[in-house]
Scaffold this active site. Structure first.
Site, PDB file in Angstrom:
ATOM      1  N   GLU A  33       0.949  -1.363   0.092  1.00  8.90           N
ATOM      2  CA  GLU A  33      -0.122  -0.163  -0.074  1.00  8.90           C
ATOM      3  C   GLU A  33       0.740   1.117  -0.073  1.00  8.90           C
ATOM      4  OE1 GLU A  33      -2.310   0.260  -0.602  1.00  8.90           O
ATOM      5  OE2 GLU A  33      -3.610  -1.381  -0.406  1.00  8.90           O
ATOM      6  N   TYR A 116      -6.216   6.449   3.675  1.00  7.73           N
ATOM      7  CA  TYR A 116      -6.510   5.389   2.408  1.00  7.73           C
ATOM      8  C   TYR A 116      -5.645   4.065   3.220  1.00  7.73           C
ATOM      9  CZ  TYR A 116      -5.591   2.111  -0.532  1.00  7.73           C
ATOM     10  OH  TYR A 116      -5.315   1.145  -1.769  1.00  7.73           O
ATOM     11  N   ASP A 134      -9.365   6.330  -2.692  1.00  8.02           N
ATOM     12  CA  ASP A 134      -7.720   6.591  -3.312  1.00  8.02           C
ATOM     13  C   ASP A 134      -8.752   7.346  -4.402  1.00  8.02           C
ATOM     14  OD1 ASP A 134      -9.160   4.758  -4.707  1.00  8.02           O
ATOM     15  OD2 ASP A 134      -7.105   3.881  -5.829  1.00  8.02           O
TER      16      ASP A 134
END
Length: 345
Positions: A33, A116, A134
């Site tokens: 991520e 996020y 996102d």
DNA sequence: AAGCCGGGGGG
DNA sequence: CCCCCAGGCTT
């Protein structure tokens, strides 16, 4: 079928096989991520594989030197991600006993982890009902629900997060979150989305109002700043050179580069030699010449770096010179890495 | 709220 | 040339 059902169904049939989809290990999900922030999947994959191989566990990453981490990160950009990654690995190792926290709030407190990323880890690893928002999600929701609030305004950010939370499938959050992002990346793309073969076409507001091309709405674009970089590349009689580490604020923090003279405009060789007195070891060079006749313009998203590399032959051999053959060991910006490739040993 | 932070790929 | 990419931090 409602929105989340359609997304889940589409995902089941269209999802890509990606390296980080083979696990729910928080360390690996976190790693992926961070790397994928503002970065295309295709660009991130080789870096993810390199990192997992070099640092199989978070403790391995924590033990590494920051310089080594930056070297592995070289070329991926946004280097604060690498520095925060390393700092967080140490926190996880030392304060969380090597085990990632499982709450959204604790995840959010980690360096380099915002809304996020905390939502992504919480949902993918721990199945917590947190909606990810996102760039893909902004686009998909804006089009499907016909939302024209600017995605980068305060109201927009808040509205889209609420909307995403309202329509998410909490029972399948792990796949739903990945599904809506994958849908945005592959089907509902920024340009030329595949509306003709889209299973959400019937209920998509943007499609029915012919406004797919104008959504999502985004406020203004940033101006480009022009900077003029003159790199002084010493090469002494032993084929040794010199690097410095960038400190303080600004681009490329903690990466290496050659001694730099930044000016307000392009300069001539005479302007350069006047300034060499300020550079230890380069005060009275026996020769100075321009390496690249054509100026290199290195483009960042918000800066254009008009760059010249000047080869400087010092009058005496460097005290602590770096053999040119060892330059590859140092983490450097792509601009510098590209130049090093052109140097003959 | 606005700026800053990389590099690459696609139209 | 432009835009955008599995965003976050700083001011």
């Amino acid at each position: 079928m409602n929105f989340s059902r359609l997304i889940l169904q589409w995902y089941k049939e269209n999802k890509r096989l990606l390296p980080w989809r083979e696990t729910n290990d928080p360390y690996r999900i976190w790693l992926s991520e961070i790397m994928l922030q503002q970065t295309r999947v295709a660009q991130g994959i080789p870096y993810y594989l390199k990192f997992v191989k070099a640092y199989p566990q978070v403790q391995d990453l924590a033990r590494a030197k920051e310089e080594e981490v930056l070297k592995l990160w070289q070329g991926l950009g946004y280097y604060s991600r690498a520095r925060n990654l390393h700092a967080t690995a140490k926190i996880i190792t030392e304060e969380y006993n090597g085990k990632f926290p499982s709450s959204y709030k604790e995840l959010l407190s980690l360096k380099g982890v915002g809304d996020y990323t905390a939502s992504a880890i919480a949902s993918i690893c721990f199945n917590l009902p947190k909606a990810v928002v996102d760039g893909n999600v902004y686009r998909v929701l804006a089009r499907y629900y016909g939302i024209d609030l600017p995605i980068n305004s305060r109201e927009g950010v808040h509205y889209f997060k609420e909307k995403a939370t309202k329509v998410m499938d909490t029972a399948n959050i792990r796949y739903y979150n990945q599904g809506i992002m994958e849908f945005g990346a592959l089907q509902c793309t920024p340009q030329n989305p595949n509306c003709r073969e889209c299973p959400l076409q019937d209920s998509c507001v943007a499609f029915s109002t012919n406004s797919v091309g104008s959504l999502p709405v985004k406020l203004k674009k940033n101006k480009v700043r022009h900077r003029f970089f003159n790199y002084l590349v010493p090469i002494d009689g032993n084929k040794k050179t010199m690097l410095r580490q960038r400190r303080g604020k600004g681009i490329w923090q903690n990466l290496y580069e050659f001694p730099l003279l930044e000016t307000g405009k392009d300069i001539e060789v005479g302007d350069l030699t006047e300034n060499l007195a300020n550079y230890e070891g380069l005060e009275e060079p026996s020769e100075v010449y321009l390496h690249n006749e054509d100026k290199i313009v290195h483009k960042l998203s918000h800066q254009h770096l008009h760059t010249r590399f000047w080869i400087v032959t010092p009058s005496a051999n460097l005290e602590e010179g770096i053999p040119i053959g060892e330059l590859h060991k140092y983490p450097v910006p792509v601009l510098i890495a590209d130049f090093i490739k052109t140097l003959k040993i």
